[in-house]
Every structure is written in structure tokens, then in C-alpha cells.
Enzyme design. Structure first.
Site, short mmCIF file in Angstrom:
data_model
loop_
_atom_site.label_atom_id
_atom_site.label_comp_id
_atom_site.label_asym_id
_atom_site.label_seq_id
_atom_site.Cartn_x
_atom_site.Cartn_y
_atom_site.Cartn_z
N ASP A 1 -51.79 9.50 -4.74
CA ASP A 1 -52.52 10.50 -3.95
C ASP A 1 -54.01 10.21 -3.96
OD1 ASP A 1 -50.17 11.67 -3.46
OD2 ASP A 1 -50.67 13.66 -4.19
N ASP B 1 -45.82 17.11 -6.86
CA ASP B 1 -46.14 16.54 -5.54
C ASP B 1 -45.12 17.06 -4.52
OD1 ASP B 1 -47.32 14.76 -3.69
OD2 ASP B 1 -45.64 13.41 -3.98
N THR C 1 -49.44 17.45 0.65
CA THR C 1 -48.04 17.59 1.07
C THR C 1 -47.50 18.97 0.78
OG1 THR C 1 -47.55 16.58 -1.04
CG2 THR C 1 -47.44 15.19 0.87
N THR C 2 -48.04 19.63 -0.26
CA THR C 2 -47.55 20.99 -0.56
C THR C 2 -48.15 21.98 0.44
OG1 THR C 2 -47.77 20.29 -2.85
CG2 THR C 2 -47.19 22.57 -2.47
#
Length: 535
Positions: free
Chosen positions: A400, A69, A102-103
Site C-alpha cells: 500500500d 486491508d 480499498t476499505t
């Protein structure tokens, strides 16, 4: 630092302690900042997509985290550089707002910085680059609206939601049982969602984990689990149609607030004192019985005498339950939290269809399950797994998935994943660049190139030839004017993301582009870095 001289030729100091500070200015500062941002993005680039790698991070006190994550990796990385910290903030804000992607947002920002560096080397002013990026991001966000699709789901038809959650989970460790976990997440969100207001309170979903068992044993409990057991081993392990008294007062005789000393000089006095105490306990237990409670949940402890009496009076009790759990139990069972014994009334009791104690494996771990509650608005996802790191990572993955389901309930538009949305935006931005005269047009084209970095990273991580794959998909999209072709990461044999059921939320994608552009604009506008030097 440059020294300044007055009209008599004497040097004077402008900055305090200037010999102890280092200063970068102009293009040097921008280059240093850009390379810091790129370095952070490079770390995350390999963990993008379903075939992305995981990172292992060890904290100073020896705790090990294994995660995929983006937000977690950056949180734990402990970066020192100011600009790298901005990247951490960026992924954190994506995590708070959307919960997923988020990446991708950091990879995107890194690519924008890389393109900006080339433009700066050609001598284009950073502000013009930033403005061009702003225009391009507007084109991209509008284009996403244009290619997105709405889909309908109800409490009966949850398949679209499950598919989208599966896309999120496919890039995590847990992808072997993603179907099961996606269904759990969707059911959990729907059971606490307010569909009229399109709102979901994720605090109502408690995610608990216990080492042991296997991932497939993860379950959704329509109620609350408490990591405690009955206070006395001989109390009943299962109570049906429980009426629960939720107390925040200790089960022991009141102690005077002031300092006190009791002199006992005869046996009789001691007996009276003991009887007095016992009567006090008796009254307490009787009060609970009179109201009709069949289970007492107490925030504080009770001494052995109270425990013994409760046991004799057939009143099961649980002690030392935390405040947050008490609140959740109160919400789930529809009870009220009672601060004093005098205030116990039958209306304040919570109701649950079944309260059972369950023990795990050969260890003496026991947990209380409170199920079939009066108000099933609070649910628990209970995760099992082989080791602690696995459970922690599953918790993050489930978080998530829950966020994605919540975003879909808020706004049910989706775009297709696998880099198809980015490629399509890149084509649209490239086409829109010609409408702008002036230097900005270079920046808009650079933005289009940067958008390609996400599908490129996906192809790279999946072991495909990045440039070949990307150009093939791009030409396919342009030729057939069909925006749903993406990178075939899982080797299914088709590039059509619609057939592969790879979805992402529209607001998540838009947020990624907007946030990345904002951060890059901010980094480009910095032309002077004054920092305390390192010695």
C-alpha cells in the site's frame, strides 16, 4: 414464475426448467441487492482508520490470514451472492488502480446504497436516483480538485512523501514503526522511479520476508536477495567486485535426446567414459574462468563432481535459482542471461560490488545478498517479524505504501485525510443540490449524507461520539471556510489535519468516489434477478 396461457387455455413454458429457478423482480430485487451490498460494507466498516480492527480469515485448507486491508478481506471471504461479488470486484479495482483506500471505497458504496433505499421507499425511480448520484459525484470530484494542494519533493526532500506513506501505514498493524517503514518505501520507490517520465515500475521492488528478528530490523537493500546459499560449504562467503555469470544451462554432461544404452564390458572403457565426463566438466569450469567470472549463478543444479571441481578451481556457485530472481539479478547487475556455455563472453557478465552470504539466528537459514550493483534500479525490501502472519500483513502494508508513493510521483496533488476531504465534499454537494430542479435534487442530497459515512465510521472506530463529533467538525468547516478540519482519531487535541500531517493522494480519493458511484448505479439499475434455486 407466472404461467402463460395460449388462446386455447393451454399453459406453455417460457423459461426452461422454470420450476428450478427463483426470481425476484421490481422493488423486491432492488431491496435484496441493496441489503447484500450493505452487509459487505458493514463487515469492512469497523476496519477503517487508524483505530480500525483487524479481521482473521481462515481458508478452507486451514491457512490463517490476519489483515486490515479491505481488498484482502474481501478476496478471502469467499462470498456467494452476486451483488456481494460486485463489492469484492470494486475493492479489487481500487487495489489495482490506486493500491490504497480499498476499505473506504466499499464503506462509501454501502452508504450510497443505504441512502438509495430510503429514496426508493419514497417512490423515486431508481434511474433518477442513479442520475442524481452521477451529478453529485461530478460535483464532489471537481471540489476535490479545488481543495487539493500540490507539494514539491525531490530526491533530497522526501519528507512530504514520507508523511503521506505514514498516513497509509497508520491504519495497519505496523503503525508502531510506521516512520521507519515509510522511509524505506519512499527510498525504494525513488530508487526505481523514472522522475522525467513520472513513472515507477513496482516490479523492480522485490519484497521478501523471513520469520525472526523484529519489525525494526526491516531493511532496504540496494540490490537483490536470493534465498539460496553457496553450493559448497567451503566456498568463500563474501566476494567483492564480483563478476557474475548467469546461466540457464545445466552444469552436467549433455545427454542424447533419443533413448540410448552404453555397453561397458571392460574396466578400461569405464575409465575412458569417466575421464571423458571429467574433461567435459573441466572444460565447462574453465570456460567460466576464462571469461573472468568470479561467481556462477545457475538456474539448474549440478552434480557433485561439478561442485567439487568448482570448489577446487575457486569458482563459487549458486544453484537452483528461480527464473524471476534470475531476471532481477540480470537487471540489477547489468548482466545477460546465457543459455549455452558456448555463448559466454566477458560482456555478458554482471557486476556487483559485494556478494555476501548472511545467516540468520540459530537456524541454518542462509541468504545471498547481491549489493552495490552496476545498475541499482532493482531493490529489495527485506522484512523481519515475529511470525508468518505478521510478515504477510507487513508485506500488504508495504505494498500500500509503495503504491501511495508511486501515485504521488505520478500526480503530486494531495488532499487532507481524517475524513476532512469527505466532509468538505459533502458540504459542497449539499450546496450544489439547490441548482438542480427535479427529483435528482433528493438524490444529490442523499449523496452528501452518504459522504458523511466515512468520517462517521472513523469517529465510531476511534471511540468518539460519532454524531456529535461529525457535526462539530462540520460546523467548524462551514464557519471558518477551511476544508482541512477532520476527525481527530489519535486524540492529538487538534482537528486540523494539516498540523497532524495526515495526507491522502488526490487521485486515490477521486477514484474512490467515482468507483463507488459506478457500482451503486449498476446495482440500482438491476430490477430482476433470476437465479437457480438452492435445492
Amino acid at each position: 414464475m407466472a404461467l402463460a396461457f395460449d388462446e386455447y387455455g393451454r399453459p406453455f413454458i417460457i423459461l426452461k426448467e422454470q420450476d428450478q429457478k427463483t426470481r425476484l423482480r421490481g422493488i423486491e430485487a432492488q431491496k435484496a441487492n441493496i441489503s447484500a451490498g450493505k452487509a459487505v460494507a458493514r463487515i469492512l466498516r469497523t476496519s477503517l482508520g487508524p483505530k480500525g480492527m483487524d479481521k482473521i480469515l481462515q481458508s478452507p485448507d486451514g491457512d490463517v490470514t490476519i489483515t486490515n486491508d479491505g481488498a484482502t478481506i474481501l478476496e478471502q471471504m469467499d462470498v456467494d451472492n452476486q451483488i456481494a461479488k460486485l463489492m469484492v470486484e470494486l475493492s479489487r479495482s481500487q487495489d489495482y488502480e490506486i493500491g490504497d483506500g480499498t476499505t473506504g471505497v466499499v464503506v462509501m458504496a454501502g452508504a450510497l446504497l443505504e441512502q438509495a433505499e430510503r429514496l426508493l421507499e419514497r417512490g423515486i425511480h431508481p434511474i433518477r436516483v442513479a442520475e442524481g448520484y452521477e451529478m453529485a459525484s461530478r460535483i464532489a470530484v471537481e471540489h476535490l480538485e479545488h481543495i487539493s494542494q500540490k507539494f514539491d519533493f525531490g530526491t533530497t526532500n522526501i519528507e512530504p512523501l514520507v508523511q503521506t506513506c505514514m498516513t497509509t501505514l497508520s491504519s495497519k498493524i505496523v503503525n508502531r514503526c510506521k516512520r521507519h517503514l515509510a522511509e524505506i518505501s519512499v527510498k525504494a520507490v525513488l530508487s526505481v522511479a523514472d522522475l522525467e517520465r513520472k513513472d515507477v515500475n513496482l516490479d523492480m521492488i522485490k519484497v521478501e520476508g523471513k520469520v525472526g528478528g523484529k519489525l525494526e530490523d526491516t531493511e532496504l537493500i540496494y540490490g537483490i536477495t536470493v534465498d539460496k546459499d553457496m553450493s559448497h560449504p567451503q566456498m568463500p562467503k563474501q566476494i567483492e567486485d564480483a563478476k557474475i555469470a548467469i546461466l540457464t544451462c545445466p552444469f552436467e554432461p549433455p545427454k542424447p535426446k533419443t533413448k540410448h544404452k552404453v555397453d561397458i564390458d571392460t574396466v578400461e572403457k569405464f575409465q575412458t567414459l569417466r575421464l571423458q565426463e571429467q574433461k567435459y566438466f573441466d572444460d565447462m569450469v574453465q570456460k567460466c574462468k576464462d571469461v573472468g567470472a568470479t561467481l556462477v549463478i545457475c538456474q539448474w543444479g549440478f552434480d557433485d563432481e561439478a561442485n567439487h571441481l568448482l570448489m577446487h578451481r575457486n569458482l563459487p556457485a549458486v544453484r537452483w535459482v528461480g527464473g524471476v530472481e534470475l531476471e532481477l539479478i540480470a537487471i540489477a547487475t547489468g548482466g545477460r542471461i546465457v543459455p549455452r556455455f558456448q555463448e559466454l563472453t566477458p560482456e555478458k557478465l554482471g557486476k556487483a560490488g559485494l556478494v555476501r552470504e548472511k545467516s540468520f539466528g540459530t537456524t541454518k537459514d542462509k541468504m545471498l545478498y547481491i549489493e552495490h550493483c552496476a545498475n541499482s534500479r532493482a531493490v529489495t525490501i527485506f522484512i523481519r517479524g515475529g511470525n508468518k502472519m505478521m510478515i504477510e500483513e507487513t508485506k500488504r502494508s508495504i505494498h500500500d505504501a509503495l503504491c501511495v508513493a508511486r501515485n504521488l510521483i505520478r500526480n503530486n496533488s494531495i488532499v487532507y485525510g481524517g475524513g476532512s476531504a469527505e466532509i468538505s465534499c459533502s458540504i459542497a454537494v449539499e450546496a450544489g443540490a439547490d441548482k438542480y430542479p427535479g427529483v435528482e435534487q433528493y438524490a444529490i442530497r442523499a449523496f452528501a449524507d452518504a459522504l458523511d459515512s466515512v468520517p462517521m465510521a472513523l469517529a465510531e472506530n476511534s471511540g468518539l461520539q460519532p454524531i456529535e463529533t461529525l457535526s462539530a467538525v462540520k460546523s467548524q468547516q462551514i464557519k471558518e471556510n477551511y476544508p482541512h478540519y477532520g476527525i481527530d482519531c489519535n486524540d492529538v487535541g487538534t482537528n486540523d489535519m494539516r498540523q497532524q500531517d495526515v495526507f491522502e493522494t488526490l487521485i486515490g480519493k477521486q477514484q474512490q468516489i467515482l468507483l463507488a458511484t459506478q457500482v451503486v448505479k449498476m446495482i440500482l439499475k438491476i430490477d430482476d434477478v433470476i437465479s437457480p434455486s438452492d435445492y
